[in-house]
Design a protein around this motif. Sequence first.
Motif, PDB file in Angstrom:
ATOM      1  N   PRO A   1     -16.893  50.094 -53.094  1.00 44.46           N
ATOM      2  CA  PRO A   1     -17.104  48.771 -52.496  1.00 44.46           C
ATOM      3  C   PRO A   1     -17.070  47.612 -53.488  1.00 44.46           C
ATOM      4  O   PRO A   1     -16.740  46.500 -53.114  1.00 44.46           O
ATOM      5  CB  PRO A   1     -18.474  48.886 -51.827  1.00 44.46           C
ATOM      6  N   ASP A   2     -17.412  47.840 -54.750  1.00 43.60           N
ATOM      7  CA  ASP A   2     -17.419  46.763 -55.747  1.00 43.60           C
ATOM      8  C   ASP A   2     -16.241  46.860 -56.707  1.00 43.60           C
ATOM      9  O   ASP A   2     -16.298  46.339 -57.822  1.00 43.60           O
ATOM     10  CB  ASP A   2     -18.721  46.807 -56.557  1.00 43.60           C
ATOM     11  N   SER A   3     -15.159  47.489 -56.275  1.00 39.92           N
ATOM     12  CA  SER A   3     -14.049  47.758 -57.187  1.00 39.92           C
ATOM     13  C   SER A   3     -13.408  46.477 -57.728  1.00 39.92           C
ATOM     14  O   SER A   3     -13.020  46.427 -58.888  1.00 39.92           O
ATOM     15  CB  SER A   3     -12.998  48.645 -56.535  1.00 39.92           C
ATOM     16  N   ASP A   4     -13.301  45.440 -56.913  1.00 42.14           N
ATOM     17  CA  ASP A   4     -12.702  44.184 -57.393  1.00 42.14           C
ATOM     18  C   ASP A   4     -13.535  43.581 -58.515  1.00 42.14           C
ATOM     19  O   ASP A   4     -12.996  43.095 -59.510  1.00 42.14           O
ATOM     20  CB  ASP A   4     -12.551  43.176 -56.252  1.00 42.14           C
ATOM     21  N   GLU A   5     -14.854  43.618 -58.363  1.00 38.54           N
ATOM     22  CA  GLU A   5     -15.748  43.080 -59.396  1.00 38.54           C
ATOM     23  C   GLU A   5     -15.650  43.900 -60.681  1.00 38.54           C
ATOM     24  O   GLU A   5     -15.587  43.347 -61.773  1.00 38.54           O
ATOM     25  CB  GLU A   5     -17.188  43.084 -58.890  1.00 38.54           C
TER      26      GLU A   5
ATOM     27  N   LEU B   1     -13.464  44.718 -66.292  1.00 35.24           N
ATOM     28  CA  LEU B   1     -12.566  45.458 -67.176  1.00 35.24           C
ATOM     29  C   LEU B   1     -11.492  44.540 -67.746  1.00 35.24           C
ATOM     30  O   LEU B   1     -11.225  44.554 -68.950  1.00 35.24           O
ATOM     31  CB  LEU B   1     -11.921  46.626 -66.431  1.00 35.24           C
ATOM     32  N   ARG B   2     -10.877  43.739 -66.898  1.00 32.66           N
ATOM     33  CA  ARG B   2      -9.833  42.821 -67.376  1.00 32.66           C
ATOM     34  C   ARG B   2     -10.389  41.797 -68.362  1.00 32.66           C
ATOM     35  O   ARG B   2      -9.731  41.468 -69.354  1.00 32.66           O
ATOM     36  CB  ARG B   2      -9.169  42.133 -66.195  1.00 32.66           C
ATOM     37  N   ALA B   3     -11.591  41.293 -68.097  1.00 33.60           N
ATOM     38  CA  ALA B   3     -12.207  40.320 -69.005  1.00 33.60           C
ATOM     39  C   ALA B   3     -12.518  40.958 -70.352  1.00 33.60           C
ATOM     40  O   ALA B   3     -12.260  40.355 -71.406  1.00 33.60           O
ATOM     41  CB  ALA B   3     -13.477  39.740 -68.376  1.00 33.60           C
ATOM     42  N   VAL B   4     -13.075  42.160 -70.339  1.00 31.25           N
ATOM     43  CA  VAL B   4     -13.388  42.860 -71.592  1.00 31.25           C
ATOM     44  C   VAL B   4     -12.101  43.146 -72.365  1.00 31.25           C
ATOM     45  O   VAL B   4     -12.036  42.926 -73.580  1.00 31.25           O
ATOM     46  CB  VAL B   4     -14.168  44.167 -71.318  1.00 31.25           C
ATOM     47  N   ALA B   5     -11.062  43.603 -71.670  1.00 36.82           N
ATOM     48  CA  ALA B   5      -9.786  43.881 -72.338  1.00 36.82           C
ATOM     49  C   ALA B   5      -9.220  42.616 -72.975  1.00 36.82           C
ATOM     50  O   ALA B   5      -8.765  42.635 -74.121  1.00 36.82           O
ATOM     51  CB  ALA B   5      -8.796  44.481 -71.345  1.00 36.82           C
TER      52      ALA B   5
ATOM     53  N   ARG C   1     -21.510  47.467 -73.232  1.00 35.84           N
ATOM     54  CA  ARG C   1     -22.598  47.215 -72.282  1.00 35.84           C
ATOM     55  C   ARG C   1     -22.066  46.631 -70.979  1.00 35.84           C
ATOM     56  O   ARG C   1     -22.457  47.032 -69.887  1.00 35.84           O
ATOM     57  CB  ARG C   1     -23.632  46.261 -72.896  1.00 35.84           C
ATOM     58  N   ARG C   2     -21.121  45.684 -71.083  1.00 39.79           N
ATOM     59  CA  ARG C   2     -20.545  45.074 -69.883  1.00 39.79           C
ATOM     60  C   ARG C   2     -19.829  46.104 -69.034  1.00 39.79           C
ATOM     61  O   ARG C   2     -19.957  46.097 -67.808  1.00 39.79           O
ATOM     62  CB  ARG C   2     -19.598  43.945 -70.279  1.00 39.79           C
ATOM     63  N   LEU C   3     -19.100  47.004 -69.664  1.00 36.86           N
ATOM     64  CA  LEU C   3     -18.413  48.053 -68.904  1.00 36.86           C
ATOM     65  C   LEU C   3     -19.401  49.065 -68.334  1.00 36.86           C
ATOM     66  O   LEU C   3     -19.258  49.526 -67.203  1.00 36.86           O
ATOM     67  CB  LEU C   3     -17.358  48.752 -69.764  1.00 36.86           C
ATOM     68  N   ASP C   4     -20.415  49.426 -69.114  1.00 40.19           N
ATOM     69  CA  ASP C   4     -21.428  50.358 -68.621  1.00 40.19           C
ATOM     70  C   ASP C   4     -22.152  49.789 -67.402  1.00 40.19           C
ATOM     71  O   ASP C   4     -22.418  50.520 -66.446  1.00 40.19           O
ATOM     72  CB  ASP C   4     -22.455  50.677 -69.715  1.00 40.19           C
ATOM     73  N   CYS C   5     -22.471  48.515 -67.434  1.00 41.68           N
ATOM     74  CA  CYS C   5     -23.215  47.892 -66.343  1.00 41.68           C
ATOM     75  C   CYS C   5     -22.358  47.657 -65.104  1.00 41.68           C
ATOM     76  O   CYS C   5     -22.891  47.495 -64.021  1.00 41.68           O
ATOM     77  CB  CYS C   5     -23.796  46.555 -66.798  1.00 41.68           C
ATOM     78  N   SER C   6     -21.048  47.638 -65.276  1.00 41.72           N
ATOM     79  CA  SER C   6     -20.176  47.373 -64.122  1.00 41.72           C
ATOM     80  C   SER C   6     -19.899  48.621 -63.314  1.00 41.72           C
ATOM     81  O   SER C   6     -19.324  48.557 -62.251  1.00 41.72           O
ATOM     82  CB  SER C   6     -18.858  46.739 -64.575  1.00 41.72           C
ATOM     83  N   GLY C   7     -20.269  49.798 -63.835  1.00 40.66           N
ATOM     84  CA  GLY C   7     -19.978  51.044 -63.131  1.00 40.66           C
ATOM     85  C   GLY C   7     -21.099  51.427 -62.267  1.00 40.66           C
ATOM     86  O   GLY C   7     -21.122  52.147 -61.371  1.00 40.66           O
TER      87      GLY C   7
END
Length: 76
Positions: free
Chosen positions: A6-10, A15-19, A70-76
């Motif tokens: 359900p939160d895949s777009d977010e 992911l795109r921002a971190v990349a 941390r940003r990627l860990d928190c987004s999952g």
Amino acid sequence: MQLAGPDSDERLAVLRAVASDAGCSPSQAIVAWMRQSDPPILPIIAGSKIEQLRENIARSISTLSSDQMRRLDCSG
């Protein structure tokens, strides 16, 4: 990090921002995140074309900062 649901777009936006911050592609960021996770996940590097192999090798040397992790860990 799960990119489906359900939160895949977010999560994809994070992911795109971190990349972008790390100066790599989203695929390279995912591989770096996998390698730097605890426990680390070691991807198998392969490709059916030389261009794919080059990008996959570049993925294996990308490194993320602790904040990016941390940003990627928190987004999952």
